[in-house]
Design an enzyme around this catalytic site. Structure first.
Site, PDB file in Angstrom:
ATOM      1  N   ASP A  99      10.045 -10.353   0.898  1.00  0.00           N
ATOM      2  CA  ASP A  99      11.498  -9.547   0.543  1.00  0.00           C
ATOM      3  C   ASP A  99      10.673  -7.610   0.751  1.00  0.00           C
ATOM      4  OD1 ASP A  99       9.678  -9.137  -1.827  1.00  0.00           O
ATOM      5  OD2 ASP A  99      10.430 -10.287  -2.584  1.00  0.00           O
ATOM      6  N   GLU A 121       7.756 -17.490   4.179  1.00  0.00           N
ATOM      7  CA  GLU A 121       8.423 -17.165   2.978  1.00  0.00           C
ATOM      8  C   GLU A 121       9.784 -17.102   2.162  1.00  0.00           C
ATOM      9  OE1 GLU A 121       7.324 -14.311  -1.159  1.00  0.00           O
ATOM     10  OE2 GLU A 121       5.346 -15.023  -0.588  1.00  0.00           O
ATOM     11  N   GLU A 135      14.675  -6.749  -3.832  1.00  0.00           N
ATOM     12  CA  GLU A 135      13.464  -7.408  -3.468  1.00  0.00           C
ATOM     13  C   GLU A 135      14.661  -8.956  -3.080  1.00  0.00           C
ATOM     14  OE1 GLU A 135      12.581  -5.554  -5.414  1.00  0.00           O
ATOM     15  OE2 GLU A 135      10.738  -5.091  -4.570  1.00  0.00           O
ATOM     16  N   HIS A 212       4.455  -3.238 -11.189  1.00  0.00           N
ATOM     17  CA  HIS A 212       4.926  -2.353 -10.544  1.00  0.00           C
ATOM     18  C   HIS A 212       6.640  -2.332 -10.041  1.00  0.00           C
ATOM     19  CE1 HIS A 212       5.390  -4.399  -6.943  1.00  0.00           C
ATOM     20  NE2 HIS A 212       5.067  -5.486  -7.740  1.00  0.00           N
ATOM     21  N   ARG A 214      10.216  -1.599  -9.090  1.00  0.00           N
ATOM     22  CA  ARG A 214      11.276  -0.723  -9.556  1.00  0.00           C
ATOM     23  C   ARG A 214      11.821  -0.923 -10.979  1.00  0.00           C
ATOM     24  NH1 ARG A 214      10.661   0.726  -4.374  1.00  0.00           N
ATOM     25  NH2 ARG A 214      11.182   2.655  -3.681  1.00  0.00           N
ATOM     26  N   HIS A 245      -0.957   0.538  -9.492  1.00  0.00           N
ATOM     27  CA  HIS A 245      -0.391   0.893  -8.643  1.00  0.00           C
ATOM     28  C   HIS A 245      -0.360   2.493  -8.372  1.00  0.00           C
ATOM     29  CE1 HIS A 245       2.949   0.767  -5.343  1.00  0.00           C
ATOM     30  NE2 HIS A 245       2.914  -0.194  -5.998  1.00  0.00           N
TER      31      HIS A 245
HETATM   32  C1  UD1 Z   1       7.268  -1.888  -2.640  1.00  0.00           C
HETATM   33  C2  UD1 Z   1       8.216  -2.978  -2.307  1.00  0.00           C
HETATM   34  C3  UD1 Z   1       8.170  -4.225  -3.502  1.00  0.00           C
HETATM   35  C4  UD1 Z   1       6.459  -4.769  -3.249  1.00  0.00           C
HETATM   36  C5  UD1 Z   1       5.618  -3.640  -3.159  1.00  0.00           C
HETATM   37  C6  UD1 Z   1       3.965  -4.136  -3.479  1.00  0.00           C
HETATM   38  C7  UD1 Z   1      10.193  -2.193  -1.548  1.00  0.00           C
HETATM   39  C8  UD1 Z   1      11.435  -1.849  -1.777  1.00  0.00           C
HETATM   40  N1  UD1 Z   1       9.850  -2.337  -2.387  1.00  0.00           N
HETATM   41  O1  UD1 Z   1       7.243  -1.489  -3.864  1.00  0.00           O
HETATM   42  O2  UD1 Z   1       8.419  -5.489  -2.931  1.00  0.00           O
HETATM   43  O3  UD1 Z   1       6.256  -5.743  -4.403  1.00  0.00           O
HETATM   44  O4  UD1 Z   1       5.485  -2.651  -2.268  1.00  0.00           O
HETATM   45  O5  UD1 Z   1       2.780  -3.334  -4.064  1.00  0.00           O
HETATM   46  O6  UD1 Z   1       9.535  -2.464   0.046  1.00  0.00           O
HETATM   47  N2  UD1 Z   1       2.847   4.618  -3.472  1.00  0.00           N
HETATM   48  C9  UD1 Z   1       1.049   5.702  -2.553  1.00  0.00           C
HETATM   49  N3  UD1 Z   1       0.560   5.391  -1.686  1.00  0.00           N
HETATM   50  C10 UD1 Z   1       0.717   3.770  -0.690  1.00  0.00           C
HETATM   51  C11 UD1 Z   1       1.662   2.970  -1.984  1.00  0.00           C
HETATM   52  C12 UD1 Z   1       2.397   3.518  -2.601  1.00  0.00           C
HETATM   53  O7  UD1 Z   1       0.642   6.274  -2.957  1.00  0.00           O
HETATM   54  O8  UD1 Z   1      -0.206   2.933  -0.116  1.00  0.00           O
HETATM   55  C13 UD1 Z   1       3.390   5.556  -3.886  1.00  0.00           C
HETATM   56  C14 UD1 Z   1       4.272   6.466  -2.915  1.00  0.00           C
HETATM   57  O9  UD1 Z   1       4.384   7.024  -4.532  1.00  0.00           O
HETATM   58  C15 UD1 Z   1       5.627   5.480  -3.301  1.00  0.00           C
HETATM   59  C16 UD1 Z   1       5.366   5.190  -4.573  1.00  0.00           C
HETATM   60  O10 UD1 Z   1       4.106   4.590  -5.123  1.00  0.00           O
HETATM   61  O11 UD1 Z   1       6.960   6.476  -3.036  1.00  0.00           O
HETATM   62  C17 UD1 Z   1       6.444   3.297  -3.436  1.00  0.00           C
HETATM   63  O12 UD1 Z   1       5.803   2.771  -2.558  1.00  0.00           O
HETATM   64  P1  UD1 Z   1       7.384   1.864  -2.466  1.00  0.00           P
HETATM   65  O13 UD1 Z   1       6.725   1.623  -0.642  1.00  0.00           O
HETATM   66  O14 UD1 Z   1       8.774   2.610  -2.208  1.00  0.00           O
HETATM   67  O15 UD1 Z   1       7.801   0.963  -3.303  1.00  0.00           O
HETATM   68  P2  UD1 Z   1       6.318  -0.086  -4.168  1.00  0.00           P
HETATM   69  O16 UD1 Z   1       7.011   0.902  -5.109  1.00  0.00           O
HETATM   70  O17 UD1 Z   1       5.399  -0.439  -3.581  1.00  0.00           O
HETATM   71  N1  UDP Z   2      -3.777  -6.794  -5.381  1.00  0.00           N
HETATM   72  C1  UDP Z   2      -5.264  -6.082  -4.509  1.00  0.00           C
HETATM   73  N2  UDP Z   2      -5.366  -5.033  -5.565  1.00  0.00           N
HETATM   74  C2  UDP Z   2      -4.328  -4.709  -7.101  1.00  0.00           C
HETATM   75  C3  UDP Z   2      -3.514  -5.533  -7.546  1.00  0.00           C
HETATM   76  C4  UDP Z   2      -3.130  -6.892  -6.011  1.00  0.00           C
HETATM   77  O1  UDP Z   2      -5.767  -6.079  -3.744  1.00  0.00           O
HETATM   78  O2  UDP Z   2      -5.460  -3.952  -7.009  1.00  0.00           O
HETATM   79  C5  UDP Z   2      -3.533  -8.087  -4.320  1.00  0.00           C
HETATM   80  C6  UDP Z   2      -3.157  -9.250  -4.967  1.00  0.00           C
HETATM   81  O3  UDP Z   2      -4.030 -10.042  -4.396  1.00  0.00           O
HETATM   82  C7  UDP Z   2      -2.178  -9.892  -4.202  1.00  0.00           C
HETATM   83  C8  UDP Z   2      -1.002  -8.831  -3.535  1.00  0.00           C
HETATM   84  O4  UDP Z   2      -2.226  -7.557  -3.999  1.00  0.00           O
HETATM   85  O5  UDP Z   2      -2.493 -10.285  -3.127  1.00  0.00           O
HETATM   86  C9  UDP Z   2       0.073  -8.462  -4.373  1.00  0.00           C
HETATM   87  O6  UDP Z   2       0.997  -7.200  -4.178  1.00  0.00           O
HETATM   88  P1  UDP Z   2       1.231  -6.181  -5.374  1.00  0.00           P
HETATM   89  O7  UDP Z   2       1.744  -6.920  -6.794  1.00  0.00           O
HETATM   90  O8  UDP Z   2       1.042  -5.044  -4.468  1.00  0.00           O
HETATM   91  O9  UDP Z   2       2.914  -6.650  -4.631  1.00  0.00           O
HETATM   92  P2  UDP Z   2       3.980  -8.122  -5.072  1.00  0.00           P
HETATM   93  O10 UDP Z   2       3.448  -9.370  -4.616  1.00  0.00           O
HETATM   94  O11 UDP Z   2       4.463  -7.855  -6.323  1.00  0.00           O
HETATM   95  O12 UDP Z   2       4.951  -7.904  -3.820  1.00  0.00           O
END
Ligand code: UD1
Ligand code: UDP
Length: 373
Positions: A99, A121, A135, A212, A214, A245
């Site tokens: 999602d 999923e 999402e 994490h 939003r 995160h």
């Molecule tokens: C995204 C997904 C969310 C998912 C989550 C898993 C969307 C809108 N959100 O949220 O559904 O649950 O990933 O973790 O698609 N950042 C880094 N390095 C990384 C990743 C993230 O620095 O490798 C930081 C950056 O500042 C970035 C912020 O995290 O701007 C947010 O990342 P983003 O992918 O926009 O949203 P998530 O909150 O990670």
């Molecule tokens: N996960 C990981 N390292 C971490 C935290 C989570 O590998 O430090 C894994 C976790 O086992 C799961 C996935 O990341 O498989 C979940 O990701 P996240 O919580 O970022 O996203 P969501 O599932 O909420 O979209």
């Protein structure tokens, strides 16, 4: 014989974990499939961590990540990059998972090029378009464009039927997160991080925390962390580990409220192997994550879901998860109950797995074979 050309698209940490079993299943049938992997790299470091663990090398890497990225930015960069990839590879089917904004962009790009779509999923619904944000909308928008809905459970199928989707296009497969999980747990696991090896998992109540979402950033997240802080202050046998995160907004709130506490360890995101093994060793989990809500019940770990609603009611119905909301007092009460009420803890600490038999990827690939060969 003509092979089915499948383009597997993903972009974030959880999509990579849950696509890994499908990537492996497709590669193990090269007679019938020509599969390629395209990562949008909506996440960079957190995606690469998973690619390394599962030994996956993308054929295309759009590298769209930008620090502080906006939803519009992610969508535009992903759509533009995907156009080139689809035009070059000309897939018969595109697979997306979950999602995220990568999922919606992947489905939209596929639709614009009239390529069939498989949604892994499918059918999860919270019932509130604004939570999780964005999402819930991504799932619904993707559903409209999808040809094969791979629903993990009966509940997700029922959600799709309620929205008018044809039963013949829905396949109950289980969740591929369970496929991935069965490869990794090792009772003798040693962490790279000495801080984790030094924790006394037998005599301490170790709480694994992740947050994490939003819609939780701001007051809800402050409430979550403040409740955890109070529990740690009051219970000398409680230790908390929070692999934070990488979102700087999340890290600011976490370090402000939980920083500099002796029994709270704010650490970097863990690789999938140490993370899941840490979950297997801990006492309980507090999370707003989707994937973690699926994994913890399998490992017999009570989970407090710190969100207003969940699209994963199965863990709650099975009795291992509880919806604790985002109100500080409520989270405090629920966590206090888990820490200090043995009966309550025992009731929740049962290994149940409502999310499938660990063969979801096999079922998905089988359905594609049957329909497209
Ligand atoms: C995204 C997904 C969310 C998912 C989550 C898993 C969307 C809108 N959100 O949220 O559904 O649950 O990933 O973790 O698609 N950042 C880094 N390095 C990384 C990743 C993230 O620095 O490798 C930081 C950056 O500042 C970035 C912020 O995290 O701007 C947010 O990342 P983003 O992918 O926009 O949203 P998530 O909150 O990670
Ligand atoms: N996960 C990981 N390292 C971490 C935290 C989570 O590998 O430090 C894994 C976790 O086992 C799961 C996935 O990341 O498989 C979940 O990701 P996240 O919580 O970022 O996203 P969501 O599932 O909420 O979209």
């Amino acid at each position: 014989m003509k092979k089915i050309k499948v383009l597997v698209i993903f972009g974030t940490r959880p999509e990579a974990v849950k696509m890994a079993p499908i990537v492996k299943a497709l590669k193990s049938d090269e007679q019938n499939f020509e599969s390629k992997i395209c990562v949008t790299a909506q996440h960079r470091d957190m995606l690469d961590q998973v690619l390394r663990i599962f030994d996956i090398e993308p054929d295309y890497d759009l590298n769209i990540f930008q620090s502080g990225q906006t939803l519009t930015g992610i969508t535009c960069r992903a759509l533009t990059g995907l156009e080139t990839v689809i035009e070059e590879f000309k897939p018969d089917l595109i697979l997306v998972q979950g999602d995220t904004t990568t999922v919606f962009s992947g489905a939209l790009a596929a639709f614009y090029h009239q390529v069939k779509i498989g949604h892994v999923e499918a059918g999860l619904r919270s019932g509130n378009l604004l939570s999780p944000f964005p999402e819930e909308a991504n799932r619904k928008l993707t559903g409209v464009l999808t040809d094969f809905h791979f629903a993990p459970t009966e509940t997700s199928r029922a959600n799709l039927l309620k929205e008018g989707y044809e039963n013949s296009k829905i396949y109950i497969t289980g969740n591929t997160s369970i496929d991935a999980l069965k490869w990794v747990i090792d009772a003798d696991f040693r962490f790279k991080e000495e801080i984790l090896n030094n924790i006394d998992f037998n005599n301490k109540k170790v709480v694994l925390l992740t947050s994490h979402r939003r819609e939780n950033i701001g007051e809800p997240m402050e409430n979550i962390f403040s409740a955890v802080k109070e529990i740690v202050d009051e219970n000398l046998d409680v230790e908390v580990i929070y692999p934070m995160h990488l979102n700087p907004k999340v890290r600011e709130i976490a370090t402000r409220i939980l920083g500099n506490m002796e029994r709270v360890h704010l650490i970097e995101p863990l690789d999938y192997l140490p993370f899941t093994n840490l979950m297997a060793k801990c006492y309980a989990v507090v999370t707003d994550s989707g994937g973690v809500q699926e994994e913890a019940p399998s490992l017999g770990k009570p989970v407090l879901v710190v969100r207003k609603e969940t699209e994963r009611p199965e863990g709650i119905e099975a009795g291992t998860a509880k919806l604790a909301g985002v109100d500080k007092q409520n989270i405090y009460n629920e966590l206090n109950n888990l820490i200090n009420n043995k009966e309550e803890y025992k009731k929740m600490a049962n290994a149940v797995n409502p999310y499938g038999d660990g063969k979801a990827a096999e079922y998905i690939v089988d359905a594609i074979r049957k329909n497209m060969l």
